[in-house]
Write an enzyme that holds these catalytic residues in place. Sequence first.
Site, PDB file in Angstrom:
ATOM      1  N   THR A  24       0.739  -1.242   0.026  1.00 29.75           N
ATOM      2  CA  THR A  24      -0.113   0.016   0.007  1.00 29.75           C
ATOM      3  C   THR A  24       0.722   1.379  -0.049  1.00 29.75           C
ATOM      4  O   THR A  24       0.474   2.247  -0.427  1.00 29.75           O
ATOM      5  CB  THR A  24      -0.887   0.017   1.375  1.00 29.75           C
ATOM      6  N   SER A  70       1.507  -7.548  -0.962  1.00 31.51           N
ATOM      7  CA  SER A  70       2.294  -8.602  -0.113  1.00 31.51           C
ATOM      8  C   SER A  70       1.685  -9.882   0.068  1.00 31.51           C
ATOM      9  O   SER A  70       2.478 -10.914   0.629  1.00 31.51           O
ATOM     10  CB  SER A  70       2.595  -8.013   1.141  1.00 31.51           C
ATOM     11  N   THR A 103       1.761  -4.495   4.370  1.00 30.08           N
ATOM     12  CA  THR A 103       1.603  -4.783   5.570  1.00 30.08           C
ATOM     13  C   THR A 103       1.122  -6.117   5.904  1.00 30.08           C
ATOM     14  O   THR A 103       1.315  -6.612   7.043  1.00 30.08           O
ATOM     15  CB  THR A 103       0.717  -3.860   6.196  1.00 30.08           C
ATOM     16  N   ASP A 104       0.565  -6.884   5.034  1.00 30.40           N
ATOM     17  CA  ASP A 104      -0.491  -8.011   5.195  1.00 30.40           C
ATOM     18  C   ASP A 104       0.614  -9.251   5.605  1.00 30.40           C
ATOM     19  O   ASP A 104       0.310 -10.112   6.501  1.00 30.40           O
ATOM     20  CB  ASP A 104      -1.294  -8.293   4.233  1.00 30.40           C
TER      21      ASP A 104
HETATM   22  N1  LIG Z   1      -1.408  -1.978   3.948  1.00 31.89           N
HETATM   23  C1  LIG Z   1      -0.858  -2.936   2.964  1.00 31.89           C
HETATM   24  O1  LIG Z   1       0.156  -2.859   2.586  1.00 31.89           O
HETATM   25  C2  LIG Z   1      -1.990  -3.864   2.524  1.00 31.89           C
HETATM   26  C3  LIG Z   1      -1.700  -4.545   1.138  1.00 31.89           C
HETATM   27  N2  LIG Z   1      -2.856  -5.286   0.908  1.00 31.89           N
HETATM   28  C4  LIG Z   1      -0.564  -5.347   1.089  1.00 31.89           C
HETATM   29  O2  LIG Z   1      -0.109  -5.980   1.935  1.00 31.89           O
HETATM   30  O3  LIG Z   1       0.315  -5.225   0.013  1.00 31.89           O
END
Ligand SMILES: NC(=O)C[C@H](N)C(=O)O
Length: 338
Positions: A24, A70, A103-104
């Site tokens: 993200t 991710s 973040t995932d």
């Molecule tokens: N906040 C994020 O980065 C979530 C995103 N779906 C990822 O993990 O790439």
Amino acid sequence: MNFTASPFYNRSLRNVVILATGGTIAGSGEAHKTLNYEPGALPIQDLLDSVPHLERVANCAGVQVSNLCSADITSEHWLTLAALINTLALREDVHGFVITHGTDTLDETSYFLNLVIKTDKPVIITGSMRPATAISADGPLNLYQSVALAANPEASGQGVMVVFAEGIYSGRDVQKVNTFKANAFDERDFGCLGYMRDSEAFFYTRSLKKHTTAAQFDISALEQLPQVSVAYFHVDADPGILDYLATLSKGIVIAGAGGGIYSKPWIDKVGELKNNDIPVVRCSRISSGITLKDSYIDLSANSIPCNSLVPQKARILLSLALTQTTGYEEIAAMFNEY
Ligand SMILES: NC(=O)C[C@H](N)C(=O)O
């Protein structure tokens, strides 16, 4: 990679490599909105350009390793990333690293790297919860503080760390604890290692578990990691799922109930897997506390308690352990050490 080529190069600052993988923090969507965006859409230069005065904190050079959500990060990406860091860390003109990541699965990548990176130089992982195009995007501050920490000698020898929403977390214990809020990370049971205020770091504690240069794992000759799968126990859970996973995996982690327990049919099935040389590690589906040796479960079925790792991190340690041994005693010792 040439730090001195930048028009902003400042010889009194440290040199930090930024490895962008997507997420993200590189997400783009409708202006101001925090939902419905494409993660991993913007190139690394856009991320760097979004941080005012980054050149006052460190000399940065970027590498676009991937540009993915991710959820699409694989162990092949991990091996590439780790090999790149291990090679670049040998250079005297490289002082630290920042990885931008979705973040995932950031908690998984940070634990994997914590176990296989062979350097004391700071390695910091960050991301964001709001895309770069959202109102109050959190990526620029997270990236700014991550670069500041990667350039800070106090961050040396502490293992891979995560900087997020002004907190500093250990790669071993960091957990995502919220699905959408900007303050999305915390550390299992232990709070955080410290705080970032602007570009200054304030450390209060450190992880005592083995990592980086003290860890025994060597990925330099590996092309892939042994597959380890996670089975989630619940009321009425069919033990047949373990048979199925055994056809795909060299090891299995069970997310058990409470202190990492499961039903009698599951205990019997785990005992059968031992005969097939498939080690089983017991974790808990609860995100705090410890899972220790239990004479009722472990002695009858030869399972290995995970100590204090969540299932998705236990599977990383079991996979790396399986690159060296299938011995239950040795694997059990690693779960106490790492
Ligand atoms: N906040 C994020 O980065 C979530 C995103 N779906 C990822 O993990 O790439």
